[in-house]
Scaffold this active site. Sequence first.
Site, PDB file in Angstrom:
ATOM      1  N   ASP A 509       0.862  -1.185   0.000  1.00  7.78           N
ATOM      2  CA  ASP A 509       0.000   0.000   0.000  1.00  7.78           C
ATOM      3  C   ASP A 509       0.896   1.233   0.000  1.00  7.78           C
ATOM      4  OD1 ASP A 509      -2.447  -1.209   0.080  1.00  7.78           O
ATOM      5  OD2 ASP A 509      -2.523  -1.320   2.260  1.00  7.78           O
ATOM      6  N   ASP A 816      -4.820  -3.031   4.839  1.00 13.50           N
ATOM      7  CA  ASP A 816      -5.329  -2.548   6.131  1.00 13.50           C
ATOM      8  C   ASP A 816      -6.852  -2.575   6.222  1.00 13.50           C
ATOM      9  OD1 ASP A 816      -5.892  -0.492   4.380  1.00 13.50           O
ATOM     10  OD2 ASP A 816      -4.472   0.926   5.258  1.00 13.50           O
ATOM     11  N   ASP A 820      -9.515  -5.784   1.979  1.00 21.29           N
ATOM     12  CA  ASP A 820      -8.205  -6.352   1.618  1.00 21.29           C
ATOM     13  C   ASP A 820      -8.075  -7.798   2.070  1.00 21.29           C
ATOM     14  OD1 ASP A 820      -7.178  -4.059   0.429  1.00 21.29           O
ATOM     15  OD2 ASP A 820      -6.449  -3.243   2.320  1.00 21.29           O
TER      16      ASP A 820
END
Length: 1103
Positions: A509, A816, A820
């Site tokens: 990310d 997070d 996901d």
Amino acid sequence: MSSNVNMASTSRGSTSSSNGLLTVTIAGSSSSHSDDPTTNDSDNDEDELLVDPNDPFDITHTKNAPPESLKRWRQAAFVLNASRRFRYTLDLKKEEEKEQKKSMIRSHAQVIRAALLFRLAGERELVTSSAAVASPSPVGEYAVGLEQLVSMTKNQNISALQQYGGVKGLSNLLKSIPDKGINGDDADLSKRKNAFGTNTYPRKKGRSFWRFLWESWQDLTLIILIIAAVVSLVLGIKTEGLEEGWYDGGSIAFAVFLVIIVTAVSDYRQSLQFQNLNAEKQNIKLEVIRGGRTIQISIFDIVVGDLVPLKIGDQVPADGVVITGHSLAIDESSMTGESKIIHKDQKTPFLMSGCKVADGIGAMLVTGVGINTEWGLLMASISEDTGEETPLQVRLNGVATFIGIVGLTVAVCVLAVLLGRYFSGHSKDLDGKVQFVAGETSISKAVDGVIKIFTIAVTIVVVAVPEGLPLAVTLTLAYSMRKMMADKALVRRLSACETMGSATTICSDKTGTLTLNQMTVVEACVGRKKLNPPDDLTKLHPEVSSLINEGIAQNTTGNIFVPKDGGEAEVSGSPTEKAILSWAVKLGMNFDLIRSNSTILHVFPFNSEKKRGGLALKLPDSAVHIHWKGAAEIVLGKCTQYLDSDGHLKSIEEEKVFFKNAIEDMAAQSLRCVAIAYRSYDLDKIPSNEEELDQWCLPEHELVLLAIVGIKDPCRPGVKDAVKVCTEAGVKVRMVTGDNLQTAKAIALECGILMSTEDAVEPNIIEGKTFRELSEKEREQVAKKITVMGRSSPTDKLLIVQALRTGGEVVAVTGDGTNDAPALHEADIGLSMGIQGTEVAKESSDIIILDDNFASVVKVVRWGRSVYANIQKFIQFQLTVNVAALVINVVAAISSGDVPLNAVQLLWVNLIMDTLGALALATEPPTDNLMHRSPVGRREPLITNVMWRNLIVQALYQVIVLLVLNFGGESILRNNQDSIAHTIQVKNTLIFNAFVFCQIFNEFNARKPEEMNVFRGVTKNRLFMGIVGMTFVLQIIIIEFLGKFTTTVKLDWKLWLASLCIGLVSWPLAIVGKLIPVPKTPLSRYFRRLRKSKSRAPPPCNS
């Protein structure tokens, strides 16, 4: 098992062989494959031949492996002490019991649900019978008792809740304010804990030291040795008297006892480490509102009456009732076993502890904690099992099984030869007398002689069967996990430690991982004007600032607490929310006043798929405003008008290019762009029915653009270096972010993920939507080239993980959000974020990065490689001892009918090799050198060609020197003053002493199998130095003071020096050995090719 084998056979460049001894990897990653189709066909053909579908130890990774596979390899393992060998692996029997207990509690929850649905169907009857519910009885300072609360929540009794005055009435009874929570001072918390209990449950105690002691001696070989020791003790005392006769039996018993004690202590220490890890995993941090202030506390500190905000991905921390909720949906599968999502509102307000928030936002009032909840009962009745097979454990069980069978065969041969020689009269004692003469030797002496021979054979099995190999994995994993905690990584799944060493790519990310997640609004565009500074109120019309403030104050999951003493306002929420709220405060927003002046009618919570969130507000004059906030270019696409800074409404069509350019300019400066928009709406068009309102789609067309803000989130210090380390280590870093592609590109350039702007072309950088629309085959080809993916949804993240894995990559992915979870679950290693990560994401992950920092991810890669390297060091060390000890004893037994290393001596060698050796070598810290290699292939041989070379050189040297001493020692050592018996004892003592010194010095060689300088960093590993020093001192004590136990004699300084020199030679020998070149192709490949050519050979023609 089939799923694993199939995956292995289709995974590009992965091959394997039986027993885990000779496994090879053709290529570390797909990028090294040729594009030539013929080459690919031959590779696939070779893959199919090299993978053995019948090999129970051929498990590439055990993440989510079915129990059948695990049972299969356990049954195939040759094990002498199953309770010890499989202690830290999954207890399949306990797992079944755990599932049965869960299903019992779940069936109770299902009965309650069924009853609840029945009640809802007959709601009128419920209302009329409400008088049957007992009125609340005061307990202490609270107007409702514990039993009543527990009964109401567990039975989901709406009648009781209505009797207490609904949620608001219940809040009053519990002295909690629906929007402010409890007071929360120490006295208040203490009273609540005394009245309603704490949010903890009695945990099952871990196994005591005595249990480990009990398990350690349940080794078949040790039991046989104990029996042999007892019989030898009885016969010795009978024939030689108590004073002299107890030595033989007593010394074996003492040696066995020492092995058991050391083993139990080592295992007990590991179990304590795993217990600490479990406690850390369960200590969830969450937000509660106390006294109007949002604070973060441990889940164990929740009390009855607490006000807990809920958002997507949160775990419901206790039993409770919904105070407010918008599209609130709960996944109750952890309690009911059904994967059905339950919507919660005022009709079904009860929440069960342990469930997950699947959608929406809300707030709950806690009514039951700890053991007074179904979840608490469930957790108290089952023990948390950290057991889990790791790929290395599986493969090492294969190695241990192979070596164990060889050792057992050797021991049986030695037993047969020694017994044959004994009864045929070819065995002589130290004085040269024949030990057995038919018709003359007494039965007790014959039995004693047979027991000594049998003891030697059993001890050879003890040394040969490397029980320590799979346990060395547990030891190095336990050590690594403890150290990784210090490096801000909490391991949830053991296998992830070692799999991380094989990672070929990391999909990371951007926000919070590569950046600091410390966001501030640095640019703002209102109408066609850029505010400079962004909080310059003078350029804004009051109506515009009023609408902006209204949208920000209401359309947020954050909160602002203003202390009564007039101190600085405390802003809470996600980093993006905090940045926007802080900006609005500077614009003069009065958070509490705005929220009290309007009523929320409906909420569309922020969604990572749609990249926006909105709500509908009813104002005091009954006007309705719908506010939206989200990704700038997406919200802009929904706007038809904009408010300029003077408060005039204008068409946006002519200015769209201006606003798009403004967004691109902000993105080029690596700013996150957020747009704020609104529209008016008719109250009559909004459904008045609650059920219809829940299904109502919030209008998102014909919006009026209010502002575009640019939020700065600086790159983390050290990220560029961390990315560089990964690149040098052969691990490709890919950025997968939901942000604008231009923002992602700017950050990627800043972090070093993209080397230059020339690289920033498709498909190196790509939008999630473009990637999603490709066919599966195209995705697999494109995925290898992708470096940055912008505007990606969680589905896109899952697709890229699947495409990369299909292409043969070993994928680590960070995440997070709740959405996901599928990608984290699918990846070889799922890395969730400890600060920003939701509980759903954390539970789907293998490792939690506690500081959300990419540099910590790189440290995990280092530790993963270290685990593998340490195991290889231990294998090289242990196999050298195995080979040398077996060859020496076998050759000596067959040729002379006696063995130079007796049972007690071999048990001491076993202790050095198994427990102490594992402890010394498995706890080597990672070195920088590890990150200068390519990733470890998942099927790379455990014993590499380099290790074979080192092992053969050292074992050959030890065997030659000790056999020379065995056969020529008497002539070398004899002098006229000593008897033959004493000379033989001196010779055997020298052999034993030299052998132990060879192992001590070779332990240093094992530290660095490929480096010339084996001493680099040795002083930093105090445990290694301590174990080597302790072994050295104990060896001196054994030879000089414990001769009667070990059947040794004292050595003079010359023989001590000789022993030392024999051991020391292993150091220069290791350097010379490392000059011998070895082929890069693993030995296994040659054996496989041989088998392949034989299998393909044409059958002979019959003439």
